[in-house]
Design an enzyme around this catalytic site. Structure first.
Site: not given
Ligand code: IVH
Length: 698
Positions: A38, A120, A122, A315, A431
């Site tokens: 995403a 079907e 995926k 499909k 850091c």
């Protein structure tokens, strides 16, 4: 989208191109994505929207010009006989209905006409094309960018689900090789060319077991079964693939010498009869209600399925219809992927840890009270960056709602205890790996460690960059050797490269190193003690300082020492940003770099070993050498760039802003604030004519 100027857009597009290319590489070459699908899609979308707004800024290397990512690993490339397509996505029942209606409209059928679809799962794996010629497997290729994939034939031959030969038969499941008739007179189930396409995947339990083994042996840990499958298939050494439990399910075909049937379902049954696995959840649906009912049934069964799935694929069943429908861009009009919604759960945020990436980016990771989401126990979430924590108002101890969609990294979508009075989380300003200052550049959300050269998280990457071809170009010091020397504790900072000769005897005792290779390496290192200045500066890996900028900087300052002096002086950032070719972004980065004491130590240490050549300008020596000139207002007989080039030929520096260091201002009509400033500072101001005279006489 917020209003952006053309300059901002150009800058952002350049960064997007770089960032997307980096994530493509991580995903496709290393099977180690750092961001979710995403987030990746959001980058691509931003790129597309900016390009639509500023078509004049579309770059030659724009991500929009590439069809997915072409494979770049060392596997051989193969062009697909027919392109490997992708699918459009839908997320709701309405979108599915709309798809069915669209198909009928395209076929010029009435809305109540009967059109059957298959449905079907995926599968979350990677697609692979298997080419059989006269029944024998001759080639297997990954999808790649859809047009060109990678040759993984040797690896695929180790997958037990995939038959090496196609036998006639009714049976489901693989026909084992050992049952193959010994005689040459076997007759294949399908003569000519048959390309079977499907998904190579790893089961959930095999994935977990593999990661356990990897952890025990110190190997790479995979983020999810799909990455594990990809990493296992895309290997140079088929022996590695053979040791990984890969599976295969067919979902279609590519080139075929003759049709496999009249319908999708019949064709898939035919493929199954050859001994190639096909999902047993593949059904034919006569109405959109049946399609949606099958979707719900699969969604219900999802947690119990042995492999990860992302949704349901529909499909058009009739192949003559498929033919007529064709494709748009890279997806067929006859297919649709109906994705499952993200799964959600609630839990407690127990801690926030900061991870430092190889490029110095600080990424906050939320540690959660472990919770099940869609069959997976989630204990960690990425919190992306400082702004995301602020946006959600997150503090340790908050109850949070998290979600997980497909193989996407789980995310926090909501803070359920935002109102509770507790202290805000403070994002570190140092850091955690090396203690250097961590800063976000203006307009950037990412906070980065500025201690690039000493930060252990960045050490390998920095050293690799320092010796790389564009920088010091030390032959024979490749990634493997760098990793080896870091491991041995011989390499901590770039200066250590020049002290490797102290380890000559120990190195000779190590496997793979001989007199000759050690001597060659040490000689290559010695040769770089008189390094080229710009390459040396570029090698320091200062953000935004590429080789061209490094040249621009040294053209002006001559040596690294002078550059450092300027960066550390009062008003240094301004001085830097007035260098031609250098803007405020570079100036800030150079300033931050030299302000970090760790970096100064590393550079000092390096300069005690290396003497970079001062920059030698090809400009002639004139009374203007080393002087700073500013052009302002409109010039009538030449362009601004031409004027700047003339200044450079005189050995002067053309700067963008007027300061106390300015020696001359050339002002044309319409000159404004720069002219005023020059007058205030008492800087000499001349017109274009006088400038032309100076140039002619020099
Ligand atoms: S059909 C022309 N069927 O999903 C249509 N694809 O998002 C091509 N995938 O690249 C594929 N399960 O790798 C189809 N049952 C399925 C699938 C499936 C997984 C993958 C495939 C494709 C991607 C498209």
């Amino acid at each position: 989208m917020a209003e952006v100027s053309e300059a901002e857009a150009a800058n952002r597009l350049m960064r997007l191109a770089r960032e997307i290319a980096r994530h493509d590489k991580l995903y496709h070459d290393r099977d180690a994505p750092e961001i979710s699908d995403a987030e990746y899609d959001a980058l691509v979308r931003e790129n597309r929207e900016l390009e639509a707004q500023f078509p004049q800024l579309v770059r030659a290397d724009s991500p929009s010009k590439r069809l997915g990512a072409a494979p770049t690993s060392t596997l051989a490339k193969v062009a697909h006989a027919r392109p490997m397509l992708s699918l459009d996505n839908a997320f709701s029942a309405e979108e599915v209905e709309e798809f069915v209606a669209r198909v009928k409209r395209f076929l010029a059928l009435p809305p109540d006409a009967f059109v059957a679809f298959t449905a079907e799962p995926k599968i979350d794996g990677l697609s692979c094309s298997l080419r059989y010629e006269d029944g024998a497997l001759v080639l297997a290729a990954t999808r790649g960018d859809g047009a060109v994939g990678e040759d993984v034939t040797a690896n695929v031959r180790t997958i037990w689900d995939i038959p090496q030969h196609l036998y006639p038969g009714e049976g489901r499941g693989p026909v084992q090789e050992k049952n193959r008739p010994e005689s040459a007179a076997w007759s294949p189930a399908f003569a000519g060319v048959l390309e079977v396409r499907g998904e190579v995947y790893m089961s959930k339990t095999d994935f977990e077991a593999l990661n356990e083994r990897q952890e025990a042996s110190g190997g790479k840990i995979f983020a999810n079964p799909r990455n594990a499958a990809a990493g296992s298939l895309r290997q140079k050494d088929p022996g590695i693939t053979a040791a990984r439990p890969l599976r295969f399910l067919a979902h279609g075909w590519g080139e075929v010498s003759e049709p496999l049937g009249d319908t999708q379902l019949d064709a898939m049954k035919r493929i199954e009869s050859f001994g190639i696995p096909v999902s047993d959840l593949l059904v034919r649906c006569d109405t959109s209600e049946e399609m949606l009912a099958h979707y719900r049934a699969i969604e219900k069964a999802r947690a119990d399925l042995p492999f990860d799935i992302a949704g349901v694929v529909y499909k058009v069943d009739r192949l003559d219809y498929q033919e007529r429908l064709g494709q748009v861009a890279r997806a067929p009009r006859w297919g649709l992927a109906h994705k499952f919604p993200a799964e959600k759960a609630e839990t407690t945020l127990e801690a926030i840890d900061i991870q430092v990436g190889r490029t110095g980016k600080l990424t906050p990771v939320g540690r959660l009270k472990p919770v099940g989401v869609g069959g997976v126990i989630v204990a960690n979430v990425t919190l992306h960056n400082r702004d995301e924590i602020a946006r959600l108002g997150l503090r340790i101890g908050d109850r949070v709602r998290i979600q997980r969609a497909g193989d996407v990294i789980p995310q926090v979508v909501e803070n359920l205890t935002r109102g509770e009075p507790r202290r805000a989380y403070e994002f570190p300003t140092r850091c955690p790996e090396c203690g250097s200052e961590a800063v976000a550049e203006e307009g950037e959300v990412d906070v980065r460690c500025t201690g690039g050269l000493i930060c252990p998280a960045q050490r390998f990457e920095r050293l690799r960059h320092f010796v790389s071809r564009g920088a010091l170009d030390i032959e024979g010091l490749g990634e493997k050797s760098i990793a080896e020397f870091i491991e041995l504790g011989w390499l901590n900072s770039p200066a250590d490269i020049f002290r490797l000769r102290e380890h000559r005897d120990e190195l000779l005792e190590r496997e793979g190193w001989k007199d000759k290779s050690v001597d060659n390496l040490l000689a290559a290192i010695e040769a770089k003690r008189q390094a080229d200045g710009p390459r040396f500066l570029f090698g320091l890996g200062i953000r935004h300082v590429g080789i061209v900028t490094a040249k621009d900087l040294l053209k002006c300052f001559g040596t690294i020492e002078e550059l450092r002096r300027a960066a550390l002086s009062e008003g240094g950032e301004e001085e830097l940003s007035s260098v031609q070719g250098v803007g405020p972004v570079v100036a800030e980065a150079v300033h931050d770099f030299f302000h970090e004491p760790h970096n100064r130590e590393v550079v000092d240490d390096l300069l005690s070993e290396v003497s970079p050549h001062p920059f030698v300008s090809d400009a002639k020596q004139t009374t203007w050498s080393g002087k700073t000139i500013v052009f302002t207002g409109s010039l009538e007989t030449m362009s601004r760039d031409e004027a700047k080039a003339q200044a450079e030929r005189l050995g002067a520096r053309a700067a963008g802003s007027v300061s106390a260091n300015t020696d001359l201002v050339v002002a044309g009509p319409g000159a404004g604030s720069k002219l005023k400033k020059a007058e205030e500072l008492g800087v000499r101001v001349i017109g274009e004519d006088e400038w032309a005279k100076i140039v002619a006489e020099a």
